[in-house]
Design an enzyme around this catalytic site. Structure first.
Site, PDB file in Angstrom:
ATOM      1  N   LYS A  13       0.829  -1.209   0.000  1.00 50.48           N
ATOM      2  CA  LYS A  13       0.000   0.000   0.000  1.00 50.48           C
ATOM      3  C   LYS A  13       0.863   1.260   0.000  1.00 50.48           C
ATOM      4  CE  LYS A  13      -1.952  -1.153   3.906  1.00 50.48           C
ATOM      5  NZ  LYS A  13      -1.189  -2.382   4.205  1.00 50.48           N
ATOM      6  N   ARG A  88      -9.445   1.043   8.849  1.00 51.35           N
ATOM      7  CA  ARG A  88      -8.969  -0.284   9.223  1.00 51.35           C
ATOM      8  C   ARG A  88     -10.010  -1.122   9.929  1.00 51.35           C
ATOM      9  NH1 ARG A  88      -3.156   0.521   8.956  1.00 51.35           N
ATOM     10  NH2 ARG A  88      -2.166  -1.444   9.446  1.00 51.35           N
ATOM     11  N   ARG A 127      12.213  -5.336   4.475  1.00 56.47           N
ATOM     12  CA  ARG A 127      11.851  -3.915   4.342  1.00 56.47           C
ATOM     13  C   ARG A 127      12.849  -3.028   5.089  1.00 56.47           C
ATOM     14  NH1 ARG A 127       5.970  -1.843   5.342  1.00 56.47           N
ATOM     15  NH2 ARG A 127       6.106  -3.121   7.220  1.00 56.47           N
ATOM     16  N   ARG A 155      11.715  -1.520  10.645  1.00 56.08           N
ATOM     17  CA  ARG A 155      10.600  -1.129  11.515  1.00 56.08           C
ATOM     18  C   ARG A 155      10.479  -2.091  12.691  1.00 56.08           C
ATOM     19  NH1 ARG A 155       5.291   0.211   8.044  1.00 56.08           N
ATOM     20  NH2 ARG A 155       4.339  -1.027   9.687  1.00 56.08           N
ATOM     21  N   ARG A 166      -0.229  -8.875  13.221  1.00 55.55           N
ATOM     22  CA  ARG A 166      -0.814  -7.831  12.353  1.00 55.55           C
ATOM     23  C   ARG A 166      -1.691  -8.466  11.278  1.00 55.55           C
ATOM     24  NH1 ARG A 166       4.503  -4.977  10.651  1.00 55.55           N
ATOM     25  NH2 ARG A 166       3.204  -3.776   9.239  1.00 55.55           N
TER      26      ARG A 166
HETATM   27  P1  AP5 Z   1       4.928  -1.548   1.771  1.00 51.47           P
HETATM   28  O1  AP5 Z   1       4.600  -0.748   0.555  1.00 51.47           O
HETATM   29  O2  AP5 Z   1       5.664  -0.884   2.888  1.00 51.47           O
HETATM   30  O3  AP5 Z   1       3.625  -2.287   2.288  1.00 51.47           O
HETATM   31  P2  AP5 Z   1       2.378  -1.722   3.113  1.00 51.47           P
HETATM   32  O4  AP5 Z   1       1.165  -2.429   2.595  1.00 51.47           O
HETATM   33  O5  AP5 Z   1       2.366  -0.241   3.123  1.00 51.47           O
HETATM   34  O6  AP5 Z   1       2.789  -2.335   4.509  1.00 51.47           O
HETATM   35  P3  AP5 Z   1       2.724  -1.749   5.969  1.00 51.47           P
HETATM   36  O7  AP5 Z   1       3.449  -2.760   6.816  1.00 51.47           O
HETATM   37  O8  AP5 Z   1       3.202  -0.343   6.036  1.00 51.47           O
HETATM   38  O9  AP5 Z   1       1.227  -1.856   6.234  1.00 51.47           O
HETATM   39  P4  AP5 Z   1       0.542  -1.879   7.580  1.00 51.47           P
HETATM   40  O10 AP5 Z   1      -0.859  -1.682   7.166  1.00 51.47           O
HETATM   41  O11 AP5 Z   1       0.794  -3.043   8.457  1.00 51.47           O
HETATM   42  O12 AP5 Z   1       1.304  -0.730   8.372  1.00 51.47           O
HETATM   43  P5  AP5 Z   1       0.896   0.736   8.758  1.00 51.47           P
HETATM   44  O13 AP5 Z   1       2.098   1.565   8.673  1.00 51.47           O
HETATM   45  O14 AP5 Z   1      -0.337   1.183   8.054  1.00 51.47           O
HETATM   46  O15 AP5 Z   1       5.748  -2.846   1.268  1.00 51.47           O
HETATM   47  C1  AP5 Z   1       6.289  -3.782   2.190  1.00 51.47           C
HETATM   48  C2  AP5 Z   1       7.681  -4.216   1.699  1.00 51.47           C
HETATM   49  O16 AP5 Z   1       7.545  -4.951   0.476  1.00 51.47           O
HETATM   50  C3  AP5 Z   1       8.638  -3.052   1.377  1.00 51.47           C
HETATM   51  O17 AP5 Z   1       9.933  -3.442   1.717  1.00 51.47           O
HETATM   52  C4  AP5 Z   1       8.506  -2.868  -0.151  1.00 51.47           C
HETATM   53  O18 AP5 Z   1       9.706  -2.351  -0.730  1.00 51.47           O
HETATM   54  C5  AP5 Z   1       8.237  -4.301  -0.603  1.00 51.47           C
HETATM   55  N1  AP5 Z   1       7.339  -4.356  -1.752  1.00 51.47           N
HETATM   56  C6  AP5 Z   1       6.242  -3.568  -1.987  1.00 51.47           C
HETATM   57  N2  AP5 Z   1       5.635  -3.950  -3.137  1.00 51.47           N
HETATM   58  C7  AP5 Z   1       6.356  -5.001  -3.608  1.00 51.47           C
HETATM   59  C8  AP5 Z   1       6.227  -5.836  -4.768  1.00 51.47           C
HETATM   60  N3  AP5 Z   1       5.228  -5.657  -5.644  1.00 51.47           N
HETATM   61  N4  AP5 Z   1       7.126  -6.822  -4.945  1.00 51.47           N
HETATM   62  C9  AP5 Z   1       8.142  -7.019  -4.068  1.00 51.47           C
HETATM   63  N5  AP5 Z   1       8.340  -6.244  -2.963  1.00 51.47           N
HETATM   64  C10 AP5 Z   1       7.444  -5.255  -2.728  1.00 51.47           C
HETATM   65  O19 AP5 Z   1       0.487   0.530  10.296  1.00 51.47           O
HETATM   66  C11 AP5 Z   1       1.422   0.208  11.281  1.00 51.47           C
HETATM   67  C12 AP5 Z   1       0.716   0.189  12.643  1.00 51.47           C
HETATM   68  O20 AP5 Z   1       0.181   1.495  12.925  1.00 51.47           O
HETATM   69  C13 AP5 Z   1      -0.491  -0.755  12.746  1.00 51.47           C
HETATM   70  O21 AP5 Z   1      -0.108  -2.066  13.089  1.00 51.47           O
HETATM   71  C14 AP5 Z   1      -1.307  -0.071  13.849  1.00 51.47           C
HETATM   72  O22 AP5 Z   1      -0.778  -0.331  15.121  1.00 51.47           O
HETATM   73  C15 AP5 Z   1      -1.096   1.413  13.549  1.00 51.47           C
HETATM   74  N6  AP5 Z   1      -2.106   1.981  12.628  1.00 51.47           N
HETATM   75  C16 AP5 Z   1      -1.881   2.509  11.396  1.00 51.47           C
HETATM   76  N7  AP5 Z   1      -3.024   2.954  10.847  1.00 51.47           N
HETATM   77  C17 AP5 Z   1      -4.003   2.695  11.761  1.00 51.47           C
HETATM   78  C18 AP5 Z   1      -5.412   2.909  11.757  1.00 51.47           C
HETATM   79  N8  AP5 Z   1      -6.053   3.464  10.717  1.00 51.47           N
HETATM   80  N9  AP5 Z   1      -6.112   2.504  12.851  1.00 51.47           N
HETATM   81  C19 AP5 Z   1      -5.485   1.949  13.913  1.00 51.47           C
HETATM   82  N10 AP5 Z   1      -4.155   1.714  13.983  1.00 51.47           N
HETATM   83  C20 AP5 Z   1      -3.417   2.082  12.899  1.00 51.47           C
END
Ligand code: AP5
Length: 210
Positions: A13, A88, A127, A155, A166
């Site tokens: 994402k 979410r 990552r 991270r 997660r």
């Molecule tokens: P990346 O693009 O970073 O993936 P992502 O889907 O953004 O993953 P996240 O881990 O950031 O998602 P998340 O939803 O768990 O975390 P968030 O920060 O929102 O890609 C991942 C890796 O793969 C990278 O190394 C990239 O280079 C690689 N990659 C990407 N595409 C690829 C491809 N096509 N092929 C190969 N490699 C690829 O949330 C973190 C925490 O914050 C949550 O656990 C929660 O505690 C809190 N939080 C955030 N938002 C909320 C909310 N709305 N409500 C409540 N808590 C929240």
């Protein structure tokens, strides 16, 4: 255009959101990035959020709602936003619908990125994030430039046990939103996120242009 990027942790994402934001000139509103900024800055919000994030649990809805409301009021989001990692759960989806309706907007489309769990665990393991720019890399699939690599960090919530939690939280709380938006008549585009970054990007752009 108001667009949601939906998908499991690590589905891509953030990666796709950054590319789309640049292509479409629409800001990305990524609640995870905003929370990590708050943790780094040591704000009260960051202190409240850190424990939940480190455990892979969702941060309470009220905290998220206030943060998104404030961000959505910024001038650059006046014509639309790309929501990454938000909403979410059902309560966040309902409050986003309400917030957008209040300014005469609605979600125009959802892009749902599908990726296998095993791929996800491998992606998280590789990552790396640049703390200065927030840009996300992967040691194999998208390595950081040599001059940036030494300052890139892992991270804290990317350790396998937390990633598995997660994924459970995602399945329980977030995955049902695909059906929520389908039933609300919002176009939901399912994209195979297991392919290379450029292929995924090309498909999303093609779908949005239709
Ligand atoms: P990346 O693009 O970073 O993936 P992502 O889907 O953004 O993953 P996240 O881990 O950031 O998602 P998340 O939803 O768990 O975390 P968030 O920060 O929102 O890609 C991942 C890796 O793969 C990278 O190394 C990239 O280079 C690689 N990659 C990407 N595409 C690829 C491809 N096509 N092929 C190969 N490699 C690829 O949330 C973190 C925490 O914050 C949550 O656990 C929660 O505690 C809190 N939080 C955030 N938002 C909320 C909310 N709305 N409500 C409540 N808590 C929240």
């Amino acid at each position: 255009m108001d667009l949601i990027l939906l998908g499991a942790p690590g589905a891509g994402k953030g990666t796709q959101g950054a590319l789309l934001s640049e292509k479409l000139g629409t800001p990305k509103i990524a609640t995870g990035d905003m929370l990590r900024d708050a943790v780094r800055a040591g704000t009260e919000l960051g202190r409240q959020a850190k424990g939940y994030m480190d455990a892979g649990e969702l941060v309470p809805d009220a905290v998220i709602l206030g943060m998104v409301r404030e961000r959505l009021a910024q001038p650059d989001a006046a014509n639309g936003a790309i929501f990454d990692g938000y909403p979410r759960n059902a309560a966040q989806a309902a409050s986003l619908d309400e917030m957008l309706a209040g300014i005469g907007r609605r979600i125009d489309a959802v892009v749902y990125l599908e990726v296998d769990d095993d791929d996800i665990v491998r992606r998280m393991g590789g990552r790396r994030t640049d703390p200065e720019t927030g840009l996300v890399y992967h040691v194999e699939h998208n390595p950081p430039p040599a001059e940036i690599a030494p300052r890139c960090v892992i991270r804290p919530d990317d350790v396998e046990e937390t990633v598995r939690n997660r994924l459970d939280v995602y399945r329980r709380s977030t995955a049902p939103l695909v059906e929520h938006y389908r039933q609300a008549g919002v176009p939901v585009h399912t994209v195979d996120g297991g392919r290379p970054i450029e292929a995924v990007q090309g498909e999303i752009l093609g779908l949005l242009e239709r």
